[in-house]
Design a protein around this motif. Structure first.
Motif, mmCIF file in Angstrom:
data_model
loop_
_atom_site.group_PDB
_atom_site.id
_atom_site.type_symbol
_atom_site.label_atom_id
_atom_site.label_comp_id
_atom_site.label_asym_id
_atom_site.label_seq_id
_atom_site.Cartn_x
_atom_site.Cartn_y
_atom_site.Cartn_z
ATOM 1 N N GLY A 37 0.820 -1.211 0.000
ATOM 2 C CA GLY A 37 0.000 0.000 0.000
ATOM 3 C C GLY A 37 0.850 1.256 0.000
ATOM 4 O O GLY A 37 2.074 1.208 0.132
ATOM 5 N N GLU A 38 0.166 2.401 -0.140
ATOM 6 C CA GLU A 38 0.893 3.668 -0.265
ATOM 7 C C GLU A 38 0.230 4.783 0.533
ATOM 8 O O GLU A 38 -0.983 5.010 0.432
ATOM 9 N N HIS A 39 1.038 5.462 1.331
ATOM 10 C CA HIS A 39 0.706 6.781 1.881
ATOM 11 C C HIS A 39 2.020 7.509 2.073
ATOM 12 O O HIS A 39 2.943 6.980 2.698
ATOM 13 N N VAL A 40 2.127 8.712 1.526
ATOM 14 C CA VAL A 40 3.387 9.447 1.620
ATOM 15 C C VAL A 40 3.509 10.182 2.945
ATOM 16 O O VAL A 40 4.616 10.479 3.399
ATOM 17 N N ALA A 41 2.381 10.481 3.578
ATOM 18 C CA ALA A 41 2.386 11.170 4.861
ATOM 19 C C ALA A 41 1.095 10.836 5.599
ATOM 20 O O ALA A 41 0.060 10.571 4.973
ATOM 21 N N LEU A 42 1.169 10.840 6.929
ATOM 22 C CA LEU A 42 -0.004 10.605 7.766
ATOM 23 C C LEU A 42 -0.280 11.839 8.603
ATOM 24 O O LEU A 42 0.604 12.665 8.844
ATOM 25 N N PHE A 43 -1.512 11.950 9.068
ATOM 26 C CA PHE A 43 -1.947 13.156 9.757
ATOM 27 C C PHE A 43 -2.620 12.785 11.081
ATOM 28 O O PHE A 43 -3.330 11.782 11.173
ATOM 29 N N ASP A 44 -2.375 13.608 12.098
ATOM 30 C CA ASP A 44 -2.969 13.335 13.413
ATOM 31 C C ASP A 44 -4.481 13.500 13.388
ATOM 32 O O ASP A 44 -5.200 12.863 14.159
ATOM 33 N N LYS A 45 -4.964 14.363 12.505
ATOM 34 C CA LYS A 45 -6.408 14.590 12.383
ATOM 35 C C LYS A 45 -6.820 14.396 10.922
ATOM 36 O O LYS A 45 -6.192 14.964 10.029
ATOM 37 N N ASN A 46 -7.833 13.574 10.697
ATOM 38 C CA ASN A 46 -8.312 13.307 9.345
ATOM 39 C C ASN A 46 -9.805 13.580 9.229
ATOM 40 O O ASN A 46 -10.567 13.312 10.159
ATOM 41 N N THR A 47 -10.195 14.096 8.076
ATOM 42 C CA THR A 47 -11.621 14.306 7.808
ATOM 43 C C THR A 47 -12.349 12.972 7.746
ATOM 44 O O THR A 47 -13.457 12.825 8.257
ATOM 45 N N PHE A 48 -11.724 11.989 7.106
ATOM 46 C CA PHE A 48 -12.307 10.654 6.966
ATOM 47 C C PHE A 48 -11.354 9.628 7.565
ATOM 48 O O PHE A 48 -10.133 9.767 7.462
ATOM 49 N N GLY A 49 -11.899 8.588 8.176
ATOM 50 C CA GLY A 49 -11.074 7.563 8.790
ATOM 51 C C GLY A 49 -10.618 6.520 7.792
ATOM 52 O O GLY A 49 -11.233 6.306 6.747
ATOM 53 N N TYR A 50 -9.528 5.864 8.138
ATOM 54 C CA TYR A 50 -9.020 4.759 7.330
ATOM 55 C C TYR A 50 -10.067 3.647 7.300
ATOM 56 O O TYR A 50 -10.472 3.142 8.358
ATOM 57 N N PRO A 51 -10.552 3.250 6.128
ATOM 58 C CA PRO A 51 -11.692 2.341 6.053
ATOM 59 C C PRO A 51 -11.412 0.906 6.462
ATOM 60 O O PRO A 51 -12.352 0.134 6.663
ATOM 61 N N SER A 52 -10.158 0.525 6.634
ATOM 62 C CA SER A 52 -9.846 -0.876 6.949
ATOM 63 C C SER A 52 -9.444 -1.096 8.400
ATOM 64 O O SER A 52 -8.866 -2.125 8.739
ATOM 65 N N SER A 53 -9.740 -0.127 9.277
ATOM 66 C CA SER A 53 -9.466 -0.322 10.698
ATOM 67 C C SER A 53 -10.675 0.137 11.512
ATOM 68 O O SER A 53 -11.458 0.977 11.069
ATOM 69 N N LYS A 54 -10.812 -0.412 12.705
ATOM 70 C CA LYS A 54 -11.962 -0.096 13.546
ATOM 71 C C LYS A 54 -11.921 1.329 14.088
ATOM 72 O O LYS A 54 -12.956 1.962 14.262
ATOM 73 N N ASP A 55 -10.711 1.843 14.369
ATOM 74 C CA ASP A 55 -10.603 3.183 14.949
ATOM 75 C C ASP A 55 -10.341 4.262 13.906
ATOM 76 O O ASP A 55 -10.181 5.438 14.242
ATOM 77 N N GLY A 56 -10.294 3.886 12.620
ATOM 78 C CA GLY A 56 -10.102 4.872 11.566
ATOM 79 C C GLY A 56 -8.667 5.334 11.384
ATOM 80 O O GLY A 56 -8.401 6.283 10.651
ATOM 81 N N ARG A 57 -7.724 4.666 12.051
ATOM 82 C CA ARG A 57 -6.319 5.051 11.941
ATOM 83 C C ARG A 57 -5.500 3.908 11.342
ATOM 84 O O ARG A 57 -5.779 2.729 11.593
ATOM 85 N N ILE A 58 -4.480 4.250 10.559
ATOM 86 C CA ILE A 58 -3.575 3.244 10.018
ATOM 87 C C ILE A 58 -2.678 2.747 11.152
ATOM 88 O O ILE A 58 -2.078 3.549 11.874
#
Length: 289
Positions: A37-58
């Motif tokens: 998979g690919e993400h160049v940067a992650l953010f402490d606050k997101n408008t939308f959660g990561y769809p493949s985890s229960k808490d919305g975080r990678i």
């Protein structure tokens, strides 16, 4: 059915030695491919959660981050000879299309045609905007960027005049080893993604879906092909990463709904967990042989 493995390599666990040994082991047990998979940067606050985890975080280790796909595939290519390497998925609307075309055809050249270009529009609004692009128009931009790449891969000289990309008499070499070009594997579940698969795709990639969900998506995909005026060909691949809890018995169910490649999620990259998981995956490979 071909069996691959999905692993988004993350520091500090994914050391050069770990990745080298993993690639050699994956090839040694007969796996078809490694997807990343690919993400160049992650953010402490997101408008939308990561769809493949229960808490919305990678689930990134503390103090760690996701390794770059292109560099990691170059590293893996140097320690393997047969494994295919697939992006699962490259976030095309936040990438520069000319650089991306160059990266993928160079990887294809150096691996002697072992690259699959899985693509998607992404879920992380903050990431898209940080890369300098708009969020709402990312689907249309993805289509234009794919057209740019496809033409650069297949035509000696290209003129292009789009909304986001404009150039004249552009040459991009070397061309990909695979013909007509690096396979584009389209990820996504919405109607625009399925239309994109019918237009550009050599395959469709579903993530974290059970057999019933895949059957529904295959039916919708066939409808998208019909709307485009043609039928889905036998060379169009259905590629799926099942839920990590998938039982061995479910493999046949995926085959029955038309899955060509099952890309099993590695999960944790802690050494003891990797060893146990790879033994489970090796069982799948033997069953699929």
């Amino acid at each position: 059915m071909k069996i691959g493995v999905f692993s988004t390599f993350m520091s500090p666990l994914a050391t050069p030695r770990m990745i080298r040994d993993f690639g050699r082991r994956a090839e040694g047990i007969g796996l078809d491919s490694i997807w990343m998979g690919e993400h160049v940067a992650l953010f402490d606050k997101n408008t939308f959660g990561y769809p493949s985890s229960k808490d919305g975080r990678i689930p990134v280790p503390d103090g760690g981050g996701m390794l770059d796909v292109t560099a990691t595939f170059g590293f893996l290519a140097a320690v393997t000879t047969r494994l295919r390497l697939g992006t699962g998925v490259a976030l095309v609307p936040q990438r520069n299309p000319i650089y991306t075309a160059k990266e993928m055809c160079t990887l294809d050249w150096l691996t002697d045609g072992r690259i699959d270009f899985g693509i998607g529009v992404g879920w992380n609004k903050e990431e898209v905007e940080a890369c300098g692009y708009g969020w709402e128009d990312r689907g249309a931009r993805c289509d234009e960027f794919l057209e740019v790449m496809r033409r650069l891969w297949t035509e000696p000289v290209v003129d292009f005049a789009g909304k986001w990309v404009k150039f004249e008499t552009c040459r991009l070499d070397p061309k990909p080893i695979q013909k007509p070009h690096v396979p584009i594997i389209v990820g996504g579940y919405a109607a625009p993604a399925l239309r994109r698969a019918a237009r550009f795709g050599a395959g469709w990639y579903g993530f974290n879906r059970d057999p019933a969900g895949i059957r529904l998506m295959v039916n919708q995909l066939d409808a998208a092909f019909a709307k485009a005026g043609r039928a889905r060909g036998k060379d169009f691949e259905i590629i799926v990463t099942p839920p990590i809890s998938m039982s061995v018995d479910a493999m046949q169910e995926y085959a029955d709904v038309g899955v060509d490649r099952l890309v099993v999620n590695l999960g944790s990259q802690r050494p003891e967990r990797v060893d146990a998981r790879m033994m489970e995956i090796e069982t799948l490979v033997k069953m699929a042989a």
